[in-house]
Design a protein around this motif. Sequence first.
Motif, PDB file in Angstrom:
ATOM      1  N   TYR A  16     -34.850 -36.146  -1.869  1.00  0.00           N
ATOM      2  CA  TYR A  16     -33.613 -35.601  -1.765  1.00  0.00           C
ATOM      3  C   TYR A  16     -32.398 -36.265  -2.503  1.00  0.00           C
ATOM      4  O   TYR A  16     -32.678 -37.064  -3.378  1.00  0.00           O
ATOM      5  N   ARG A  17     -31.459 -35.690  -2.153  1.00  0.00           N
ATOM      6  CA  ARG A  17     -30.289 -35.876  -3.158  1.00  0.00           C
ATOM      7  C   ARG A  17     -29.150 -35.959  -2.233  1.00  0.00           C
ATOM      8  O   ARG A  17     -28.184 -35.347  -2.278  1.00  0.00           O
ATOM      9  N   CYS A  18     -28.970 -36.993  -1.147  1.00  0.00           N
ATOM     10  CA  CYS A  18     -27.824 -37.418  -0.364  1.00  0.00           C
ATOM     11  C   CYS A  18     -26.788 -37.769  -1.421  1.00  0.00           C
ATOM     12  O   CYS A  18     -26.992 -38.408  -2.349  1.00  0.00           O
TER      13      CYS A  18
ATOM     14  N   PHE B  34     -24.184 -39.647  -1.525  1.00  0.00           N
ATOM     15  CA  PHE B  34     -23.631 -41.172  -1.500  1.00  0.00           C
ATOM     16  C   PHE B  34     -24.720 -42.102  -2.237  1.00  0.00           C
ATOM     17  O   PHE B  34     -24.597 -43.164  -2.677  1.00  0.00           O
ATOM     18  N   CYS B  35     -25.973 -41.275  -2.350  1.00  0.00           N
ATOM     19  CA  CYS B  35     -27.236 -42.412  -2.434  1.00  0.00           C
ATOM     20  C   CYS B  35     -27.344 -42.404  -4.070  1.00  0.00           C
ATOM     21  O   CYS B  35     -27.686 -41.474  -4.766  1.00  0.00           O
TER      22      CYS B  35
ATOM     23  N   VAL C 134     -38.538 -46.022   0.276  1.00  0.00           N
ATOM     24  CA  VAL C 134     -37.120 -45.446   0.202  1.00  0.00           C
ATOM     25  C   VAL C 134     -37.008 -44.203   1.348  1.00  0.00           C
ATOM     26  O   VAL C 134     -36.025 -44.126   1.776  1.00  0.00           O
TER      27      VAL C 134
ATOM     28  N   CYS D  80     -37.489 -40.533  -3.687  1.00  0.00           N
ATOM     29  CA  CYS D  80     -36.996 -39.985  -2.459  1.00  0.00           C
ATOM     30  C   CYS D  80     -36.967 -38.283  -3.157  1.00  0.00           C
ATOM     31  O   CYS D  80     -36.360 -38.363  -4.185  1.00  0.00           O
TER      32      CYS D  80
ATOM     33  N   THR E 290     -31.937 -42.636  -5.000  1.00  0.00           N
ATOM     34  CA  THR E 290     -32.693 -41.392  -5.375  1.00  0.00           C
ATOM     35  C   THR E 290     -32.867 -41.110  -6.966  1.00  0.00           C
ATOM     36  O   THR E 290     -33.886 -40.640  -7.481  1.00  0.00           O
TER      37      THR E 290
ATOM     38  N   ARG F 151     -27.046 -34.490   3.974  1.00  0.00           N
ATOM     39  CA  ARG F 151     -27.992 -34.974   5.065  1.00  0.00           C
ATOM     40  C   ARG F 151     -29.006 -33.897   5.405  1.00  0.00           C
ATOM     41  O   ARG F 151     -28.282 -32.594   5.502  1.00  0.00           O
TER      42      ARG F 151
ATOM     43  N   GLU G 135     -35.554 -42.123   7.744  1.00  0.00           N
ATOM     44  CA  GLU G 135     -34.593 -40.918   7.613  1.00  0.00           C
ATOM     45  C   GLU G 135     -35.045 -40.057   8.786  1.00  0.00           C
ATOM     46  O   GLU G 135     -36.233 -40.004   9.038  1.00  0.00           O
TER      47      GLU G 135
ATOM     48  N   TRP H 240     -35.744 -37.333   9.756  1.00  0.00           N
ATOM     49  CA  TRP H 240     -36.375 -36.100   9.479  1.00  0.00           C
ATOM     50  C   TRP H 240     -37.597 -36.319   8.985  1.00  0.00           C
ATOM     51  O   TRP H 240     -38.007 -37.254   8.550  1.00  0.00           O
TER      52      TRP H 240
ATOM     53  N   ALA I 169     -29.191 -47.173  -0.821  1.00  0.00           N
ATOM     54  CA  ALA I 169     -29.828 -45.816  -0.195  1.00  0.00           C
ATOM     55  C   ALA I 169     -29.340 -46.076   1.420  1.00  0.00           C
ATOM     56  O   ALA I 169     -29.054 -47.141   1.702  1.00  0.00           O
ATOM     57  N   ALA I 170     -30.060 -45.190   2.092  1.00  0.00           N
ATOM     58  CA  ALA I 170     -29.793 -45.194   3.493  1.00  0.00           C
ATOM     59  C   ALA I 170     -30.771 -46.257   3.923  1.00  0.00           C
ATOM     60  O   ALA I 170     -30.701 -46.474   5.091  1.00  0.00           O
TER      61      ALA I 170
HETATM   62  S1  SF4 Z   1     -32.918 -39.464   2.022  1.00  0.00           S
HETATM   63 FE1  SF4 Z   1     -33.394 -39.985  -0.145  1.00  0.00          FE
HETATM   64  S2  SF4 Z   1     -31.333 -39.440  -1.180  1.00  0.00           S
HETATM   65 FE2  SF4 Z   1     -31.027 -39.475   0.978  1.00  0.00          FE
HETATM   66  S3  SF4 Z   1     -30.212 -41.553   1.341  1.00  0.00           S
HETATM   67 FE3  SF4 Z   1     -32.492 -41.568   1.711  1.00  0.00          FE
HETATM   68  S4  SF4 Z   1     -33.325 -42.164  -0.075  1.00  0.00           S
HETATM   69 FE4  SF4 Z   1     -31.083 -41.449  -0.630  1.00  0.00          FE
END
Ligand code: SF4
Length: 431
Positions: free
Chosen positions: A147-149, A151-152, A189, A145, A155, A262, A224, A226, A120-121
């Motif tokens: 979100y749905r980046c 590359f990750c 996370v 998390c 999540t 992102r 993250e 944001w 994850a990031a």
């Molecule tokens: S914001 Fe959520 S989906 Fe995006 S890299 Fe971070 S943990 Fe993964």
Amino acid sequence: MRIHLSALGCRLNEAELEQWATAFTGAGDQITTSPDDADVMVMNTCAVTREAVRKSRQKLQRLQRDNPAAKLVVSGCYSELAPASDMAELGVDLVVPNTQKDKLVALTREAFAQPDMPQAATIPATTALFNRNRHRAFIKIQDGCRYRCTFCIVTVARGAERSRTVEDIVNEVRRLESEDVKEIVLTGVHVGGYGSDLDIDLDGLVKALLEQTGIPRIRFASVEPWDLSPGFLDLFENPRVQPHMHLPLQSGSDTVLRRMARRCKTESFNELTQSLRAAVPNFNVTTDIIAGFPGETEDEWNDSMAFIGTQGFGHIHAFTYSEREGTKAATLSDSVPMAVRQERSRQLHELAETLKHAQLQRSIGDTADVLWERGREVTSEDGITLWRHQGYTPNYQRVITLSSTDLANQILPVKLLSIDNGKLMGEIVSQ
Ligand code: SF4
């Protein structure tokens, strides 16, 4: 990676060191003579006599103490004969049996080189960035998390956001305080999403920790860039909240960021870093960047590098993109050839070094409170015994100092005087 190599015992052990040095260098790694700035420390041990065993153990303990953040790889006769519990106790991360010594470089690189993307990031950069020790503790405040980046994978694997209650976290911090822990690092996370399932947010949690505990230093791990509330910046008015944030940017190109899904674009990232530095001068921002994301064109890469160059990062965790099954990014066409990804990663490492040096340079002449870690005794040129300590400033810059007394686990001010091998050198300010 920066590799420190050492050996005890027979000529063969020494000769193997030479071979490993050549192979590491050939793979693009750098050999360093000092353990202090190594990412990986490799030791070839010996067990020919009881004295050799004692010295091997002593040397491993010293390496671990000198640079607890580095990975420790051990081979040779002592590691072959010693029980696994000894290896664990000595903080060894990888044992390479004598029969596999010719593969030591490949095995080490497989285990610890960072061509791979983070899960994850957030989580891996945290463990790589923050040096664990007796006086610093990690507090997991949430999981999952929303979100749905693209590359990750985390999540998908970790599900919806779940936060621990403030009461639970406060109780854990109070317990750590009673064990003499001086610094906590808030992790998760998606740390910025703390409290989305409770009636509170990250500011509220930090305020509660400031009010209800006496812990001297509170840090954020990876956050993250944001979902931070407008009041978030005000937290840094309290000197117990340390002026360093690891904000994973991932790319400095808006079109790549869009393909990554992102929630932050370069403009808002820039606004955030500017505001942090307006709130606290020399605020240290560190980051993660992925080189060679699918479809990343030469122009996008150049834009990305140009933007990264404006951000004054104190550290960049550079990842070469690698496909991870189960992620949306792995299904994207237009993958960047591996040789191009690696070349971009190399350029990124170079830029990272330049930015880091500039950041250290800006600190020269400052006085900063440092939490000193366990030191070791050294003898100066004129025969005087001194303590050599390392520790971290509030903005998470590593400092080395020599002192006539043991400073372990004290927070004491140091005047930052020079840079040596990527670290600040300082002198304790007498109280
Ligand atoms: S914001 Fe959520 S989906 Fe995006 S890299 Fe971070 S943990 Fe993964």
